[in-house]
Write a protein that holds these residues in place. Sequence first.
Motif, mmCIF file in Angstrom:
data_model
loop_
_atom_site.group_PDB
_atom_site.id
_atom_site.type_symbol
_atom_site.label_atom_id
_atom_site.label_comp_id
_atom_site.label_asym_id
_atom_site.label_seq_id
_atom_site.Cartn_x
_atom_site.Cartn_y
_atom_site.Cartn_z
ATOM 1 N N PHE A 134 6.276 3.129 -0.013
ATOM 2 C CA PHE A 134 6.157 4.061 1.102
ATOM 3 C C PHE A 134 4.952 4.990 0.936
ATOM 4 O O PHE A 134 4.584 5.378 -0.177
ATOM 5 N N GLY A 135 4.364 5.349 2.055
ATOM 6 C CA GLY A 135 3.308 6.344 2.123
ATOM 7 C C GLY A 135 3.200 6.787 3.573
ATOM 8 O O GLY A 135 3.761 6.148 4.467
ATOM 9 N N LEU A 136 2.470 7.843 3.803
ATOM 10 C CA LEU A 136 2.233 8.322 5.160
ATOM 11 C C LEU A 136 0.728 8.474 5.377
ATOM 12 O O LEU A 136 -0.027 8.664 4.425
ATOM 13 N N GLY A 137 0.290 8.369 6.615
ATOM 14 C CA GLY A 137 -1.139 8.475 6.908
ATOM 15 C C GLY A 137 -1.913 7.345 6.275
ATOM 16 O O GLY A 137 -1.482 6.184 6.303
ATOM 17 N N SER A 138 -3.050 7.677 5.643
ATOM 18 C CA SER A 138 -3.877 6.633 5.028
ATOM 19 C C SER A 138 -3.157 5.965 3.869
ATOM 20 O O SER A 138 -3.398 4.794 3.568
ATOM 21 N N SER A 139 -2.258 6.676 3.197
ATOM 22 C CA SER A 139 -1.518 6.079 2.079
ATOM 23 C C SER A 139 -0.533 5.023 2.557
ATOM 24 O O SER A 139 -0.116 4.157 1.777
ATOM 25 N N SER A 140 -0.159 5.077 3.823
ATOM 26 C CA SER A 140 0.750 4.064 4.360
ATOM 27 C C SER A 140 0.101 2.689 4.374
ATOM 28 O O SER A 140 0.773 1.671 4.168
ATOM 29 N N THR A 141 -1.214 2.642 4.599
ATOM 30 C CA THR A 141 -1.908 1.348 4.600
ATOM 31 C C THR A 141 -1.912 0.741 3.201
ATOM 32 O O THR A 141 -1.850 -0.477 3.051
ATOM 33 N N VAL A 142 -1.985 1.588 2.168
ATOM 34 C CA VAL A 142 -1.924 1.091 0.795
ATOM 35 C C VAL A 142 -0.520 0.574 0.495
ATOM 36 O O VAL A 142 -0.347 -0.473 -0.133
ATOM 37 N N ALA A 143 0.500 1.299 0.953
ATOM 38 C CA ALA A 143 1.877 0.855 0.757
ATOM 39 C C ALA A 143 2.115 -0.489 1.449
ATOM 40 O O ALA A 143 2.818 -1.358 0.933
ATOM 41 N N HIS A 144 1.516 -0.651 2.626
ATOM 42 C CA HIS A 144 1.649 -1.926 3.351
ATOM 43 C C HIS A 144 0.986 -3.053 2.570
ATOM 44 O O HIS A 144 1.510 -4.178 2.505
ATOM 45 N N ASP A 145 -0.165 -2.786 1.972
ATOM 46 C CA ASP A 145 -0.832 -3.794 1.151
ATOM 47 C C ASP A 145 0.025 -4.152 -0.065
ATOM 48 O O ASP A 145 0.060 -5.311 -0.487
ATOM 49 N N ALA A 146 0.724 -3.153 -0.603
ATOM 50 C CA ALA A 146 1.625 -3.414 -1.730
ATOM 51 C C ALA A 146 2.724 -4.380 -1.318
ATOM 52 O O ALA A 146 3.078 -5.304 -2.067
ATOM 53 N N MET A 147 3.277 -4.174 -0.129
ATOM 54 C CA MET A 147 4.292 -5.097 0.360
ATOM 55 C C MET A 147 3.730 -6.515 0.460
ATOM 56 O O MET A 147 4.371 -7.482 0.042
ATOM 57 N N ASN A 148 2.527 -6.652 1.005
ATOM 58 C CA ASN A 148 1.912 -7.980 1.137
ATOM 59 C C ASN A 148 1.754 -8.669 -0.213
ATOM 60 O O ASN A 148 1.971 -9.874 -0.337
ATOM 61 N N LYS A 149 1.391 -7.900 -1.230
ATOM 62 C CA LYS A 149 1.207 -8.483 -2.563
ATOM 63 C C LYS A 149 2.530 -8.893 -3.197
ATOM 64 O O LYS A 149 2.685 -9.996 -3.714
ATOM 65 N N PHE A 150 3.498 -7.983 -3.153
ATOM 66 C CA PHE A 150 4.734 -8.217 -3.886
ATOM 67 C C PHE A 150 5.708 -9.135 -3.141
ATOM 68 O O PHE A 150 6.650 -9.639 -3.759
ATOM 69 N N LEU A 151 5.492 -9.363 -1.846
ATOM 70 C CA LEU A 151 6.313 -10.336 -1.125
ATOM 71 C C LEU A 151 6.141 -11.741 -1.701
ATOM 72 O O LEU A 151 7.017 -12.589 -1.562
ATOM 73 N N ARG A 152 5.019 -11.985 -2.342
ATOM 74 C CA ARG A 152 4.749 -13.303 -2.929
ATOM 75 C C ARG A 152 5.506 -13.520 -4.234
ATOM 76 O O ARG A 152 5.481 -14.617 -4.786
ATOM 77 N N PHE A 153 6.176 -12.487 -4.714
ATOM 78 C CA PHE A 153 6.744 -12.530 -6.056
ATOM 79 C C PHE A 153 8.233 -12.847 -6.102
ATOM 80 O O PHE A 153 8.890 -12.618 -7.104
ATOM 81 N N ASN A 154 8.798 -13.322 -5.008
ATOM 82 C CA ASN A 154 10.191 -13.767 -5.007
ATOM 83 C C ASN A 154 11.152 -12.658 -5.451
ATOM 84 O O ASN A 154 12.051 -12.857 -6.266
ATOM 85 N N VAL A 155 10.909 -11.444 -4.913
ATOM 86 C CA VAL A 155 11.780 -10.308 -5.177
ATOM 87 C C VAL A 155 11.939 -9.551 -3.856
ATOM 88 O O VAL A 155 10.993 -9.508 -3.058
ATOM 89 N N PRO A 156 13.121 -9.003 -3.546
ATOM 90 C CA PRO A 156 13.295 -8.252 -2.296
ATOM 91 C C PRO A 156 12.328 -7.072 -2.200
ATOM 92 O O PRO A 156 12.234 -6.254 -3.116
ATOM 93 N N GLY A 176 18.727 0.463 -10.409
ATOM 94 C CA GLY A 176 17.986 -0.781 -10.610
ATOM 95 C C GLY A 176 16.932 -1.031 -9.558
ATOM 96 O O GLY A 176 16.091 -1.908 -9.714
ATOM 97 N N ASP A 177 16.959 -0.245 -8.452
ATOM 98 C CA ASP A 177 15.909 -0.342 -7.441
ATOM 99 C C ASP A 177 14.704 0.497 -7.884
ATOM 100 O O ASP A 177 14.848 1.466 -8.629
ATOM 101 N N ALA A 178 13.533 0.111 -7.404
ATOM 102 C CA ALA A 178 12.320 0.885 -7.687
ATOM 103 C C ALA A 178 11.653 1.260 -6.369
ATOM 104 O O ALA A 178 11.490 0.414 -5.480
ATOM 105 N N VAL A 179 11.304 2.528 -6.240
ATOM 106 C CA VAL A 179 10.610 3.034 -5.050
ATOM 107 C C VAL A 179 9.238 3.536 -5.489
ATOM 108 O O VAL A 179 9.140 4.391 -6.376
ATOM 109 N N VAL A 180 8.185 2.987 -4.877
ATOM 110 C CA VAL A 180 6.820 3.383 -5.212
ATOM 111 C C VAL A 180 6.264 4.208 -4.051
ATOM 112 O O VAL A 180 6.236 3.740 -2.903
ATOM 113 N N LEU A 181 5.845 5.428 -4.350
ATOM 114 C CA LEU A 181 5.362 6.357 -3.327
ATOM 115 C C LEU A 181 3.879 6.638 -3.542
ATOM 116 O O LEU A 181 3.458 6.953 -4.661
#
Length: 289
Positions: A134-156, A176-181
């Motif tokens: 998660f991020g807001l403003g310009s940091s939200s675009t980085v968070a979105h890129d993180a989702m794109n990368k980690f979606l390839r890793f077979n993890v929710p 056991g969940d991890a939240v990256v801000l």
Amino acid sequence: MNMLENIQARLESLSKSERKVADAILAAPQDAIHKSIAALAAEAGVSEPTVNRFCRSLNTRGFPDFKLLLAQSLATGIPWVNRNVDENDDVRAYSDKIFESAMASLDQVRHGLNMNAINRAVDWLTQAKKLSFFGLGSSSTVAHDAMNKFLRFNVPVFWTDDIVLQRMSCMNCAEGDAVVLFSHTGRTRQIVELAQLAQENGAMVIAITTADTPLAHVASLALLLDVPEDTDIYIPMVSRLAQLTLLDVLATGFTLRRGAKFRDNLKRVKEALRVSRFDKATSVSGKTS
């Protein structure tokens, strides 16, 4: 004391060859910030190691760090645009300034990274049952890129730029969940509240932010980026590049930590995506070249 004042104050204590470097810089500081180390050494009539010794004598980590600090001494900048750009710069001047400032700033960030903290973050990401970015403003675009990368890793993986959905997600976190801000300023109230919510519900909270900020203090683990950029005045540029680069570091560490068998899954994902692209030898019209 800024870098120009620092040079002036230390002139008498410099060696003869280091004094030549100082004189070359003081004669044209605006030009010096755009020169390579080889060009500055040639102009001063000294060796490149001498230039590096001069830079370190001023308590910098080397020539790139010195140029960054010198540029900051000279920067007046255009508010809301870029601290390194002047009103009358032509396209070559402001292009050079932006690229050189970005490279020098990234080098400064690289030297300031805490490798133990990065290693711990990779451990947490690797062991997590679910990842949220998660991020807001310009940091939200980085968070979105993180989702794109980690979606390839077979993890929710979950991402959204909607603050209400972000809050709901953090309220539904479990152990056991991890939240990256992501937040360069570390002072965005909603992001700090997300960190608190996620922790209250058992999640590991990793913050990618600036030191000595509310977010850094409340997070379970803070990865600190020393980015010399005031995003309250200027458009965030280098801070976003630094966040994206650190994200690549984390994704690479995640991949290596999972081992060779896991990388076979990445290969299958890549192969599945390949069918959505034109072949390199095929034109847009569908004809082969």
